[in-house]
Design an enzyme around this catalytic site. Sequence first.
Site, PDB file in Angstrom:
ATOM      1  N   ASP A  79       0.840  -1.209   0.000  1.00 20.74           N
ATOM      2  CA  ASP A  79       0.000   0.000   0.000  1.00 20.74           C
ATOM      3  C   ASP A  79       0.870   1.251   0.000  1.00 20.74           C
ATOM      4  O   ASP A  79       0.784   2.089   0.916  1.00 20.74           O
ATOM      5  CB  ASP A  79      -0.926   0.000   1.219  1.00 20.74           C
ATOM      6  CG  ASP A  79      -1.916  -1.147   1.185  1.00 20.74           C
ATOM      7  OD1 ASP A  79      -2.370  -1.502   0.084  1.00 20.74           O
ATOM      8  OD2 ASP A  79      -2.230  -1.682   2.258  1.00 20.74           O
ATOM      9  N   LYS A 102     -11.618  -5.454  -3.201  1.00 19.08           N
ATOM     10  CA  LYS A 102     -12.853  -5.614  -2.407  1.00 19.08           C
ATOM     11  C   LYS A 102     -14.085  -5.361  -3.274  1.00 19.08           C
ATOM     12  O   LYS A 102     -14.932  -4.509  -2.979  1.00 19.08           O
ATOM     13  CB  LYS A 102     -12.840  -4.688  -1.197  1.00 19.08           C
ATOM     14  CG  LYS A 102     -11.729  -5.020  -0.215  1.00 19.08           C
ATOM     15  CD  LYS A 102     -11.796  -4.212   1.040  1.00 19.08           C
ATOM     16  CE  LYS A 102     -10.682  -4.592   2.005  1.00 19.08           C
ATOM     17  NZ  LYS A 102      -9.327  -4.237   1.521  1.00 19.08           N
ATOM     18  N   ASP A 154     -19.936  -4.809  -6.404  1.00 21.08           N
ATOM     19  CA  ASP A 154     -20.900  -4.124  -7.279  1.00 21.08           C
ATOM     20  C   ASP A 154     -21.893  -5.139  -7.846  1.00 21.08           C
ATOM     21  O   ASP A 154     -21.893  -6.308  -7.464  1.00 21.08           O
ATOM     22  CB  ASP A 154     -20.127  -3.382  -8.381  1.00 21.08           C
ATOM     23  CG  ASP A 154     -20.807  -2.070  -8.769  1.00 21.08           C
ATOM     24  OD1 ASP A 154     -22.024  -2.088  -9.015  1.00 21.08           O
ATOM     25  OD2 ASP A 154     -20.112  -1.037  -8.834  1.00 21.08           O
ATOM     26  N   ILE A 155     -22.711  -4.690  -8.775  1.00 24.86           N
ATOM     27  CA  ILE A 155     -23.644  -5.613  -9.421  1.00 24.86           C
ATOM     28  C   ILE A 155     -22.841  -6.576 -10.304  1.00 24.86           C
ATOM     29  O   ILE A 155     -21.699  -6.273 -10.697  1.00 24.86           O
ATOM     30  CB  ILE A 155     -24.696  -4.846 -10.267  1.00 24.86           C
ATOM     31  CG1 ILE A 155     -24.008  -4.021 -11.364  1.00 24.86           C
ATOM     32  CG2 ILE A 155     -25.567  -3.973  -9.376  1.00 24.86           C
ATOM     33  CD1 ILE A 155     -24.977  -3.466 -12.411  1.00 24.86           C
ATOM     34  N   PRO A 156     -23.408  -7.721 -10.619  1.00 23.97           N
ATOM     35  CA  PRO A 156     -22.645  -8.723 -11.395  1.00 23.97           C
ATOM     36  C   PRO A 156     -22.029  -8.173 -12.686  1.00 23.97           C
ATOM     37  O   PRO A 156     -20.863  -8.457 -12.983  1.00 23.97           O
ATOM     38  CB  PRO A 156     -23.690  -9.808 -11.685  1.00 23.97           C
ATOM     39  CG  PRO A 156     -24.643  -9.710 -10.533  1.00 23.97           C
ATOM     40  CD  PRO A 156     -24.733  -8.255 -10.185  1.00 23.97           C
ATOM     41  N   ALA A 157     -22.774  -7.394 -13.451  1.00 17.62           N
ATOM     42  CA  ALA A 157     -22.261  -6.909 -14.745  1.00 17.62           C
ATOM     43  C   ALA A 157     -21.029  -6.026 -14.556  1.00 17.62           C
ATOM     44  O   ALA A 157     -20.074  -6.095 -15.337  1.00 17.62           O
ATOM     45  CB  ALA A 157     -23.357  -6.141 -15.487  1.00 17.62           C
ATOM     46  N   PRO A 162      -5.512 -10.537   7.241  1.00 16.52           N
ATOM     47  CA  PRO A 162      -4.903  -9.226   7.488  1.00 16.52           C
ATOM     48  C   PRO A 162      -5.186  -8.771   8.924  1.00 16.52           C
ATOM     49  O   PRO A 162      -6.052  -9.329   9.591  1.00 16.52           O
ATOM     50  CB  PRO A 162      -5.643  -8.321   6.495  1.00 16.52           C
ATOM     51  CG  PRO A 162      -7.007  -8.933   6.391  1.00 16.52           C
ATOM     52  CD  PRO A 162      -6.868 -10.410   6.669  1.00 16.52           C
ATOM     53  N   ASP A 185      -1.467 -10.969  16.059  1.00 17.87           N
ATOM     54  CA  ASP A 185      -0.169 -11.629  16.270  1.00 17.87           C
ATOM     55  C   ASP A 185       0.090 -12.651  15.153  1.00 17.87           C
ATOM     56  O   ASP A 185      -0.797 -13.460  14.843  1.00 17.87           O
ATOM     57  CB  ASP A 185      -0.183 -12.355  17.625  1.00 17.87           C
ATOM     58  CG  ASP A 185       1.097 -13.126  17.864  1.00 17.87           C
ATOM     59  OD1 ASP A 185       2.104 -12.486  18.211  1.00 17.87           O
ATOM     60  OD2 ASP A 185       1.105 -14.370  17.655  1.00 17.87           O
TER      61      ASP A 185
HETATM   62  O1  3DU Z   1      -2.642  -3.057   8.513  1.00 15.40           O
HETATM   63  P1  3DU Z   1      -1.567  -3.296   7.470  1.00 15.40           P
HETATM   64  O2  3DU Z   1      -0.783  -2.097   7.105  1.00 15.40           O
HETATM   65  O3  3DU Z   1      -0.707  -4.487   7.827  1.00 15.40           O
HETATM   66  O4  3DU Z   1      -2.312  -3.681   6.100  1.00 15.40           O
HETATM   67  C1  3DU Z   1      -3.335  -4.618   5.994  1.00 15.40           C
HETATM   68  C2  3DU Z   1      -3.780  -4.707   4.578  1.00 15.40           C
HETATM   69  O5  3DU Z   1      -4.865  -5.602   4.463  1.00 15.40           O
HETATM   70  C3  3DU Z   1      -4.264  -3.395   3.971  1.00 15.40           C
HETATM   71  O6  3DU Z   1      -3.979  -3.450   2.583  1.00 15.40           O
HETATM   72  C4  3DU Z   1      -5.744  -3.433   4.189  1.00 15.40           C
HETATM   73  O7  3DU Z   1      -6.428  -2.655   3.231  1.00 15.40           O
HETATM   74  C5  3DU Z   1      -6.035  -4.910   3.993  1.00 15.40           C
HETATM   75  N1  3DU Z   1      -7.199  -5.430   4.697  1.00 15.40           N
HETATM   76  C6  3DU Z   1      -7.367  -5.280   6.024  1.00 15.40           C
HETATM   77  O8  3DU Z   1      -6.518  -4.689   6.701  1.00 15.40           O
HETATM   78  C7  3DU Z   1      -8.500  -5.823   6.644  1.00 15.40           C
HETATM   79  C8  3DU Z   1      -9.401  -6.515   5.931  1.00 15.40           C
HETATM   80  O9  3DU Z   1     -10.435  -7.059   6.544  1.00 15.40           O
HETATM   81  C9  3DU Z   1      -9.200  -6.678   4.567  1.00 15.40           C
HETATM   82  C10 3DU Z   1      -8.082  -6.133   3.980  1.00 15.40           C
END
Ligand code: 3DU
Length: 216
Positions: free
Chosen positions: A12, A64, A67-70, A172, A180
């Site tokens: 990111d 993430k 949206d709608i399927p199309a 994530p 952890d």
């Molecule tokens: O918190 P961090 O910097 O380690 O990044 C976590 C990444 O995972 C970041 O790209 C965020 O948009 C993504 N993410 C979540 O943190 C939580 C979720 O539920 C889904 C994606």
Amino acid sequence: MEVKNKIILALDVPTTRKAIEIMDNLSDNLNTVKIGYPLVLAEGLESVTRIKEEYGCRVICDFKVADIPATNEKIADATFKAGADALIVHGFVGEDSAASCLETATKHGGEIFLLTEMSHPGAAQFLQPVSMDIARMGVKMGIHNYVGPSTRLDRLKKIRNIIGEDSFLISPGVGVQGGDPQDTLEFANAIIVGRSIYLDNDPVNALNSIIDSIEL
Ligand code: 3DU
């Protein structure tokens, strides 16, 4: 899917140049990265193509999709054409929307990850009451890959129980958000880590410290 060192790096960062600088230092210990809106909105899908070509790593695009399927079909098509290996898709929009991404991914030889519950506090507000149903929907649809939170291990465990041991679960929320690494890997196949690595003064050391702290 074999994730090297069980760590997926969330790239990111604001520029492809920065992403490359980080990957030049870390790519020996990684084979999977996650690229989302921060980089793609700044630099275009070209950033996905470039990272893929440069490092030959697996690229999961975290768009993430919801949206709608199309429209989902168009988003997925563009993402896989750019070289992505997998696409993260929201489940709350329903089976037809997720199915559209799954079909498009399959057409391109790619995969989707179904996002069940998110890791931030706000996920408890609207998403949490339906997240287990989303996981059940994924199983019914034959989806193999899932995303679940490392910040609520009781919930991650429940998601694992629903999707079964053979499904692939990535998580994530490790590090800055409080999760952890080793505890998360009790239920997840791989952890997603971003800021704890790329914001560290010494990203190589930060990555190595996490690798040392987990059982591989
Ligand atoms: O918190 P961090 O910097 O380690 O990044 C976590 C990444 O995972 C970041 O790209 C965020 O948009 C993504 N993410 C979540 O943190 C939580 C979720 O539920 C889904 C994606």
